[in-house]
Motif scaffolding. Structure first.
Motif, PDB file in Angstrom:
ATOM      1  N   GLU A 243       7.078   0.768  13.734  1.00 51.08           N
ATOM      2  CA  GLU A 243       6.921   1.924  12.858  1.00 51.08           C
ATOM      3  C   GLU A 243       6.750   3.220  13.620  1.00 51.08           C
ATOM      4  O   GLU A 243       6.894   4.303  13.048  1.00 51.08           O
TER       5      GLU A 243
ATOM      6  N   PRO B 272       7.465   7.031   9.734  1.00 55.51           N
ATOM      7  CA  PRO B 272       6.890   6.030   8.835  1.00 55.51           C
ATOM      8  C   PRO B 272       5.766   5.273   9.523  1.00 55.51           C
ATOM      9  O   PRO B 272       5.799   5.033  10.718  1.00 55.51           O
ATOM     10  N   HIS B 273       4.773   4.892   8.748  1.00 52.97           N
ATOM     11  CA  HIS B 273       3.661   4.107   9.267  1.00 52.97           C
ATOM     12  C   HIS B 273       3.431   2.930   8.339  1.00 52.97           C
ATOM     13  O   HIS B 273       3.569   3.037   7.119  1.00 52.97           O
TER      14      HIS B 273
ATOM     15  N   LEU C 220       8.313  -0.776   6.456  1.00 51.70           N
ATOM     16  CA  LEU C 220       7.710   0.127   5.473  1.00 51.70           C
ATOM     17  C   LEU C 220       7.205  -0.618   4.241  1.00 51.70           C
ATOM     18  O   LEU C 220       6.531  -0.014   3.403  1.00 51.70           O
TER      19      LEU C 220
ATOM     20  N   TRP D 112      18.490   5.345  10.532  1.00 55.27           N
ATOM     21  CA  TRP D 112      17.194   5.822  10.059  1.00 55.27           C
ATOM     22  C   TRP D 112      16.160   5.949  11.164  1.00 55.27           C
ATOM     23  O   TRP D 112      15.067   6.472  10.920  1.00 55.27           O
TER      24      TRP D 112
ATOM     25  N   PRO E  52      13.894   8.926   9.508  1.00 49.24           N
ATOM     26  CA  PRO E  52      13.065   7.964   8.777  1.00 49.24           C
ATOM     27  C   PRO E  52      12.637   8.443   7.402  1.00 49.24           C
ATOM     28  O   PRO E  52      12.312   7.633   6.535  1.00 49.24           O
ATOM     29  N   GLY E  53      12.673   9.768   7.184  1.00 46.12           N
ATOM     30  CA  GLY E  53      12.319  10.282   5.869  1.00 46.12           C
ATOM     31  C   GLY E  53      13.236   9.775   4.776  1.00 46.12           C
ATOM     32  O   GLY E  53      12.819   9.630   3.618  1.00 46.12           O
TER      33      GLY E  53
ATOM     34  N   GLN F  14      11.929   6.375   3.908  1.00 43.34           N
ATOM     35  CA  GLN F  14      10.688   6.528   3.149  1.00 43.34           C
ATOM     36  C   GLN F  14      10.980   6.941   1.709  1.00 43.34           C
ATOM     37  O   GLN F  14      10.361   6.427   0.763  1.00 43.34           O
TER      38      GLN F  14
ATOM     39  N   LEU G 196      12.305   3.994  -0.276  1.00 50.20           N
ATOM     40  CA  LEU G 196      11.212   3.097  -0.656  1.00 50.20           C
ATOM     41  C   LEU G 196      10.413   3.674  -1.821  1.00 50.20           C
ATOM     42  O   LEU G 196      10.012   2.938  -2.730  1.00 50.20           O
ATOM     43  N   ALA G 197      10.195   4.984  -1.797  1.00 51.26           N
ATOM     44  CA  ALA G 197       9.394   5.614  -2.851  1.00 51.26           C
ATOM     45  C   ALA G 197      10.074   5.486  -4.207  1.00 51.26           C
ATOM     46  O   ALA G 197       9.431   5.129  -5.209  1.00 51.26           O
TER      47      ALA G 197
END
Length: 501
Positions: free
Chosen positions: A251, A275-276, A312, A477, A481-482, A485, A488-489
């Motif tokens: 991550e 991302p974390h 993620l 990505w 990475p945004g 993210q 995923l959201a």
């Protein structure tokens, strides 16, 4: 730029395209894989197909090393992270050793990656039409950039023992080891077509080919000299001239996603938050299920992208638009990668149940991320290489037609509007690689595109009706990475809305 010091690993480079570096790479990988299950390979650049062959040879994903799509630091950390449990590491180059994204520099070239990782290079030379001139070629490559360490050469397409003697005599004066010799009759042809090699899923005799390559690998190389170059010590470390860096967890590989300023003539994109992995979230975040199209028609995925989604918190469900009777009913989102839908247009069209179900789900708000071949599948009609039209999903108000023109290259993309995954004004790097075009341009495109090194935009591209993100642009990505993210959201939102319904 600080020099990364890695314990070992070897870069396979060609003096130009077409000299046989993929054959050499696969022969080495196949031979190594017969003695170890921990052979880690990499590919320089944005290519999808060569890594498929690597994976078939080693049983492990092959990771792309691309400082434009990601960053120099991502390349370094990716190599260290993926090698942490490997016994051998090998990097296949792209084009000629010093051929970069433009003819003005060697940025994104094999030499660039070798410098970033401080790895030795094995140079593959096509000797089919030369003898003493091999000295000039190898001497030039060895001395052009003293930062690149050429550890030895492979002489490919050698015609006879007398021919080999002449080549050896020519190279004797520069004292550079000959670490492999392949004869003309050793050639193992891999079939190709309009976008390069035919993917592995379409080659039923691939295991036999890999066995032949392994035999070639065992017979044609100097293994006592090569093994120390390829071997990874039990605990590889990455260091720089002024500091020591850990092997980063997945991550954190996405830190510093913008390419350095010396990699572009366009404005440096802003750095999104990396991302974390959530640590004991309270309340726990729902696990979205993302259905990934995976078959002979859709096979272009960077392993990093799938790993990042999983890291993620996504659950990935692999399915086939060619063969399954319906999309996965539990899916909270759809991911269509690139591939060759034009080669399977009749079969995709014949699976009418899947096409109808997808169109209904998309109109109901199921989020969709589609690249290149995925965009083609979501269109209304696909006109194939023979000029025959085939009905597709119909989620995009355009037809797609195959052409004789190859669209290829890195693109700097500016988001023109806020959409499913992007904010207006957001910038990122991607890559185009296709021989098709949409017949109707999008009314409001996703992106304005600039070619690598260009000052002005040259095209507007990308679709975003309903909850779709569809574009010809391939994204890694690790460099944005945004986007992962955001995907995923929206998939989590869809999951929650289904739970509440």
């Amino acid at each position: 730029m600080s020099a990364a010091i890695f314990s070992s690993g070897l870069v396979i480079a060609g003096e130009r395209s077409g000299v046989g570096k993929t054959t050499v790479t696969l022969a080495l990988l196949a031979a190594l894989a017969q003695q170890s299950s921990r052979v880690q390979s990499f590919k320089v650049g944005p290519d999808y197909i060569d890594p498929m062959f690597h994976r078939q040879a080693t049983g492990r994903p092959c990771y792309n090393l691309d400082p434009i799509l990601t960053s120099e630091s991502y390349v370094q950390h990716c190599f260290a992270h993926r090698c942490h449990d490997a016994e051998f590491a090998l990097v296949e180059g792209v084009m000629g050793l010093f051929d970069g994204a433009t003819g003005l520099s060697d940025v994104a070239s094999t030499a660039h990656i070798a410098r970033l990782l401080n790895l030795p290079v094995l140079l593959v030379v096509d000797c089919g039409r030369l003898s003493r001139s091999v000295l000039a070629i190898v001497h030039g490559y060895r001395t052009l950039d003293p930062r690149v360490q050429i550890a030895g050469v492979v002489l490919n397409r050698v015609g006879s023992d007398r021919h080999l003697d002449l080549l050896k005599e020519a190279l004797a004066s520069i004292d550079l080891p000959i670490l492999g010799v392949l004869r003309r009759q050793d050639a193992i042809a891999l079939p190709d077509r309009h976008l390069g090699l035919v993917p592995t899923a379409e080659l039923p005799h691939l295991p036999e080919i890999l066995n032949r390559l392994a035999h070639l690998g065992h017979a044609c190389f100097n293994w006592p000299a090569l093994t120390p170059l390829l071997s990874i010590p039990p605990h590889p470390t990455l260091s720089t001239q002024n500091s020591k860096l850990k092997i980063f967890p997945l991550e954190t590989l996405c830190v510093g996603i913008a390419s350095p300023k010396d990699l572009q003539n366009a404005p440096t994109p802003p750095l999104p938050h990396p991302p974390h992995l959530p640590i004991s979230p309270s309340p726990p975040l729902p696990t979205p299920r993302i259905a990934v199209a995976q078959d002979a028609a859709f096979s272009f995925y960077y392993p990093d992208n799938l790993d990042i989604l999983a890291a993620l918190g996504a659950e990935l469900i692999f399915w086939s638009p060619l063969h399954d009777e319906q999309p996965p009913p539990e899916a909270d989102g759809l991911y269509f990668g690139g591939g060759f839908p034009e080669m399977f247009a009749a079969e995709l069209a014949a699976n009418q149940g899947v096409r109808s179900a997808l169109k209904a789900l998309i109109h109901q708000g199921l989020p969709v991320y589609a690249e290149c071949g995925g965009l083609m599948y979501l269109a209304t009609t696909l006109v194939d290489l023979e000029g025959d039209p085939w009905p597709m999903v119909g989620a995009l108000p355009t037809n797609v037609r195959m052409t004789g023109r190859l669209t290829l290259g890195y693109r700097h993309a500016l988001a023109t509007q806020s959409s499913l995954l992007l904010e207006a004004g957001q910038t990122l790097w991607g890559h185009e690689f296709h021989r098709s075009e949409t017949e109707t341009p999008p009314h409001v495109p996703l992106y304005q595109l600039k070619r690598y090194g260009a000052a002005q935009p040259h095209a507007a591209e990308g679709w975003w009706p309903h909850r779709i993100h569809a574009s010809y642009l391939h994204l890694h990505w690790g460099g944005c990475p945004g986007v992962a993210q955001a995907l995923l959201a929206v998939c989590r939102q869809h999951h929650q809305s289904r739970q509440e319904a």
